[in-house]
Motif scaffolding. Structure first.
Motif, PDB file in Angstrom:
ATOM      1  N   THR A 196       0.857  -1.192   0.000  1.00  0.00           N
ATOM      2  CA  THR A 196       0.000   0.000   0.000  1.00  0.00           C
ATOM      3  C   THR A 196       0.888   1.235   0.000  1.00  0.00           C
ATOM      4  O   THR A 196       1.866   1.302   0.751  1.00  0.00           O
ATOM      5  N   SER A 197       0.548   2.208  -0.838  1.00  0.00           N
ATOM      6  CA  SER A 197       1.355   3.420  -0.905  1.00  0.00           C
ATOM      7  C   SER A 197       1.278   4.193   0.414  1.00  0.00           C
ATOM      8  O   SER A 197       0.236   4.234   1.070  1.00  0.00           O
ATOM      9  N   ASN A 198       2.388   4.793   0.764  1.00  0.00           N
ATOM     10  CA  ASN A 198       2.472   5.527   2.026  1.00  0.00           C
ATOM     11  C   ASN A 198       1.952   6.958   1.820  1.00  0.00           C
ATOM     12  O   ASN A 198       2.677   7.935   1.850  1.00  0.00           O
ATOM     13  N   THR A 199       0.653   7.053   1.591  1.00  0.00           N
ATOM     14  CA  THR A 199      -0.029   8.326   1.386  1.00  0.00           C
ATOM     15  C   THR A 199      -1.056   8.512   2.494  1.00  0.00           C
ATOM     16  O   THR A 199      -1.371   7.563   3.220  1.00  0.00           O
ATOM     17  N   PRO A 200      -1.614   9.722   2.664  1.00  0.00           N
ATOM     18  CA  PRO A 200      -2.644   9.893   3.708  1.00  0.00           C
ATOM     19  C   PRO A 200      -3.791   8.904   3.571  1.00  0.00           C
ATOM     20  O   PRO A 200      -4.263   8.350   4.575  1.00  0.00           O
ATOM     21  N   LEU A 201      -4.237   8.662   2.339  1.00  0.00           N
ATOM     22  CA  LEU A 201      -5.341   7.721   2.150  1.00  0.00           C
ATOM     23  C   LEU A 201      -4.909   6.294   2.475  1.00  0.00           C
ATOM     24  O   LEU A 201      -5.680   5.515   3.039  1.00  0.00           O
ATOM     25  N   GLY A 202      -3.654   5.953   2.129  1.00  0.00           N
ATOM     26  CA  GLY A 202      -3.159   4.619   2.452  1.00  0.00           C
ATOM     27  C   GLY A 202      -3.045   4.402   3.946  1.00  0.00           C
ATOM     28  O   GLY A 202      -3.408   3.335   4.468  1.00  0.00           O
ATOM     29  N   ARG A 203      -2.557   5.422   4.646  1.00  0.00           N
ATOM     30  CA  ARG A 203      -2.433   5.299   6.108  1.00  0.00           C
ATOM     31  C   ARG A 203      -3.807   5.236   6.773  1.00  0.00           C
ATOM     32  O   ARG A 203      -4.014   4.509   7.746  1.00  0.00           O
ATOM     33  N   GLN A 204      -4.759   6.007   6.242  1.00  0.00           N
ATOM     34  CA  GLN A 204      -6.116   5.969   6.795  1.00  0.00           C
ATOM     35  C   GLN A 204      -6.745   4.596   6.588  1.00  0.00           C
ATOM     36  O   GLN A 204      -7.439   4.079   7.469  1.00  0.00           O
ATOM     37  N   GLN A 205      -6.494   4.004   5.433  1.00  0.00           N
ATOM     38  CA  GLN A 205      -7.030   2.663   5.166  1.00  0.00           C
ATOM     39  C   GLN A 205      -6.532   1.669   6.202  1.00  0.00           C
ATOM     40  O   GLN A 205      -7.303   0.865   6.733  1.00  0.00           O
TER      41      GLN A 205
END
Length: 404
Positions: free
Chosen positions: A52-61
């Motif tokens: 999973t990409s380390n982006t805000p949406l990825g971290r929220q997921q």
């Protein structure tokens, strides 16, 4: 190309780490808010986002636990996995049966996903998501479908690395890289000819209409496409070498004239290519293959030479044990080959430093030399540049074999 090169360079020591890095590369390439690489877990019957990409949406997921999706719960990810059909929508909130957390908690609106095939078996899903409606195009879906072959090969490689011994690690990475290269070469070759034809048509139109700036830009675009064609040829030649289908057709040719041609073609304003040696040096060799080898050597030297320096193609001959040999030395003034790379410099997919490319040029040059009954060697004292010596028997390959 940039995505492929970086995928090949990814370490395969840990499956999760490899897939996370691959997700980051794809997020950047697509400009999406998140990319996931789901793999099926048979014991729990879940699709787990190991990458999973380390982006805000990825971290929220991850924080919401949506990186693990039971297949029985349905949703677009599970549907792609169970059916193998690709999925594309610009309004995920209008898709019947979508996982509520994806729509309401993550706010996903645009979503593309394709099945992930690993070693011939459907093993998961490659998914890209955005919170912007109508974000992805049909071209993005095709790109994701093509890249899924490479991600599947990367996954297979990483899984092999975790299972096999340290000795098998190198072989596993090579096999995975070859899978990636084969997919790329065949995909690109299908599109190259129409692209060249269209550029030629635009070039003629610009000349007729008197648009010199467009003519110049189209010339540069054609040069870039031609370089891509050379890369595709190199990729396909690797396959031919492995299958024993690499042909050479020796005939009398002037090595000095070939060196002059290559010097004129590859020299740049910042790095000049000079030729030294006799005005004529006739050998029995395959001119096209020899040009391929020499261009790879000179291109490599130019990449590693600082601006204002020059590359030298030095020709000579000598008699060894009753056989006359021709030598072609390609000399650069760069920093030299790192000592740790010297034992593997002629292997496939070996690159060093910040040099671009995927590490095929020197490998092909060495195999072309061997096919002619010659050799390719390197001398690189630390910090004093590198000299690659291509040695060929003047009389041609032993018995003039047609295949190597």
């Amino acid at each position: 190309m940039a995505t492929l090169e970086r995928l090949i360079e990814l370490p395969a020591a840990d499956l999760r780490q490899s897939l996370n890095q691959a997700s980051e590369l794809l997020t950047s390439a697509l400009g999406s808010d998140k990319v996931d690489i789901f793999l099926f877990e048979p014991t729990r019957k879940t699709l787990n986002a190991l990458g999973t990409s380390n982006t805000p949406l990825g971290r929220q997921q991850r924080s919401l636990g949506l990186d693990v999706q039971p297949v029985a719960n349905g949703g677009s990810i599970a549907h792609v996995f169970t059916t193998g059909d690709p999925h594309v929508t610009g309004h995920a909130d209008q898709v019947p049966g979508e996982v509520p957390g994806v729509v309401h908690e993550l706010g996903v609106r645009s979503h593309i996903a394709v099945a992930l095939i690993v070693d011939g078996e459907r093993r998961g899903v490659l998914s890209a998501q955005s919170t912007t409606p109508e974000f992805f195009s049909d071209d993005d879906l095709r790109f994701l479908g093509a890249i899924s072959h490479w991600i599947g090969a990367l996954t297979h490689r990483a899984e092999l690395v975790e299972k096999v011994t340290a000795a098998a690690l190198v072989q596993g990475r090579r096999q995975a890289a070859e899978e990636l290269i084969t997919v790329l070469a065949h995909d690109l070759r299908n599109y190259l000819s129409p692209l060249l034809s269209r550029l030629e048509l635009l070039h003629r139109r610009a000349e007729i209409e008197g648009r010199p700036n467009d003519v110049r830009d189209l010339d540069r675009a054609s040069e870039s496409v031609a370089q891509l064609g050379h890369l595709i040829s190199d990729l396909l030649d690797v396959g031919r070498l492995e299958q024993g289908l690499f042909e050479i057709v020796p005939m009398s040719m002037d090595l000095a004239a070939l060196a002059q041609d290559v010097a004129r073609a590859l020299g740049t304003p910042s790095v000049e290519v000079r030729v030294e040696g006799p005005p004529e040096l006739v050998v029995a060799a395959d001119r096209a293959r020899l040009r391929q080898a020499l261009e790879n050597l000179v291109s490599n030297a130019i990449k590693h030479s600082p601006a204002g320096k020059w590359v030298i193609i030095k020709l000579s001959s000598e008699l060894q044990a009753g056989t006359e040999y021709a030598h072609v030395d390609v000399v650069d003034h760069g920093s030299g080959v790192p000592p740790e790379l010297l034992p593997r410099i002629f292997d496939r997919f070996v690159t060093g430093g910040s040099a671009s490319g995927i590490g095929l040029g020197l490998y092909l040059a060495s195999r072309i030399a061997a096919a002619h009954g010659g050799s390719l060697t390197v001398n690189s004292p630390p910090g004093n540049g590198a000299t690659f010596r291509l040695t060929l028997p003047v009389s041609g390959p032993p018995d003039h074999p047609e295949k190597a």
